[in-house]
Scaffold this motif. Structure first.
Motif, mmCIF file in Angstrom:
data_model
loop_
_atom_site.group_PDB
_atom_site.id
_atom_site.type_symbol
_atom_site.label_atom_id
_atom_site.label_comp_id
_atom_site.label_asym_id
_atom_site.label_seq_id
_atom_site.Cartn_x
_atom_site.Cartn_y
_atom_site.Cartn_z
ATOM 1 N N PHE A 1 0.985 -1.204 -0.147
ATOM 2 C CA PHE A 1 -0.109 -0.123 -0.004
ATOM 3 C C PHE A 1 0.842 1.243 -0.039
ATOM 4 C CE2 PHE A 1 0.750 -0.500 4.577
ATOM 5 C CZ PHE A 1 0.866 0.986 4.775
ATOM 6 N N GLN A 2 2.077 1.159 0.785
ATOM 7 C CA GLN A 2 2.741 2.494 0.862
ATOM 8 C C GLN A 2 3.403 2.774 -0.564
ATOM 9 O OE1 GLN A 2 3.492 -0.128 2.665
ATOM 10 N NE2 GLN A 2 5.591 -0.885 2.601
ATOM 11 N N TYR A 3 3.509 2.052 -1.538
ATOM 12 C CA TYR A 3 4.300 2.108 -2.820
ATOM 13 C C TYR A 3 3.024 2.808 -3.619
ATOM 14 C CZ TYR A 3 8.133 -0.447 -1.031
ATOM 15 O OH TYR A 3 9.131 -0.817 -0.493
ATOM 16 N N LEU A 4 1.966 2.345 -3.716
ATOM 17 C CA LEU A 4 0.595 2.929 -4.332
ATOM 18 C C LEU A 4 0.478 4.337 -3.628
ATOM 19 C CD1 LEU A 4 -1.767 -0.036 -3.911
ATOM 20 C CD2 LEU A 4 -0.877 0.731 -6.199
ATOM 21 N N GLU A 5 0.627 4.710 -2.600
ATOM 22 C CA GLU A 5 0.483 5.913 -2.158
ATOM 23 C C GLU A 5 1.513 6.869 -2.647
ATOM 24 O OE1 GLU A 5 -2.041 7.271 -0.458
ATOM 25 O OE2 GLU A 5 -3.112 5.854 0.415
ATOM 26 N N VAL A 6 2.561 6.303 -2.706
ATOM 27 C CA VAL A 6 4.008 6.949 -3.220
ATOM 28 C C VAL A 6 3.555 7.216 -4.733
ATOM 29 C CG1 VAL A 6 6.391 6.484 -4.000
ATOM 30 C CG2 VAL A 6 5.658 6.322 -1.612
#
Length: 180
Positions: free
Chosen positions: A141-146
């Motif tokens: 998820f953090q890479y999607l937000e990034v």
């Protein structure tokens, strides 16, 4: 005067920014992330203002849009640092919800390929998120937000350049009209 390439490009770019911001706003609402919701709301308002200024030949509105794009880039760099845990930032804090709730990014449990399982509560588990197990995510998820923030940065930087160009064109036209 016909539609100049810089002006038309800025109009299209503002429309693309609006679509991107609305998409981001929806997923931030689903995750109850109040800080990004507020930021997206302001961004949508200023992009509409920039779009109006471009269509109506109002350079002052475009200047507001230009200043905002610099602030928006800064906010999105912060979001990237937050989710990648740069410095002392931690994606597991309640910073994005203003410490009102324990909600997190919607993508945490609903990302591509993620399988979400609710585990039975035990006596020592207190908050709701300890009952949820998420496995099999193709992309964390953090890479999607990034990625969302990186797209916002790219659109804002291009918008900044086009806005500066359109402002200079509008100012040149005003000067030539005054000199006649």
């Amino acid at each position: 005067m016909g539609c100049c390439t810089g002006r038309c490009s800025l109009i299209c770019l503002c429309a693309l920014q609006l679509l991107s911001a609305l998409e981001r706003q929806i997923f931030d609402f689903l995750g109850f992330q109040w800080a990004p919701i507020l930021g997206n709301f302001l961004h949508i308002i200023v992009v509409i203002l920039g779009l109006f200024g471009t269509i109506q030949y109002r350079p002052r509105y475009i200047v507001v849009y230009t200043v905002w794009t610099a602030l928006w880039v800064t906010w999105n760099v912060f979001i990237i640092c937050f989710y990648l845990e740069v410095g002392g930032l931690s994606k597991d804090t309640d910073l994005m919800t203003f410490n009102i709730s324990v909600h997190r990014s919607w993508w945490r449990e609903h990302g591509p390929g993620c399988v979400r399982r609710v585990l039975p509560p035990s006596a020592h588990m207190v908050d709701d998120y300890t009952y949820i197990s998420v496995t099999g995510c193709i992309l964390d998820f953090q890479y999607l937000e990034v990625i969302h923030s990186a797209i916002q940065i790219l659109l804002s930087l291009i918008g900044f350049v086009y806005a500066c160009y359109v402002i200079s064109i509008f100012m040149e036209e005003e000067d030539t009209c005054r000199n006649k």
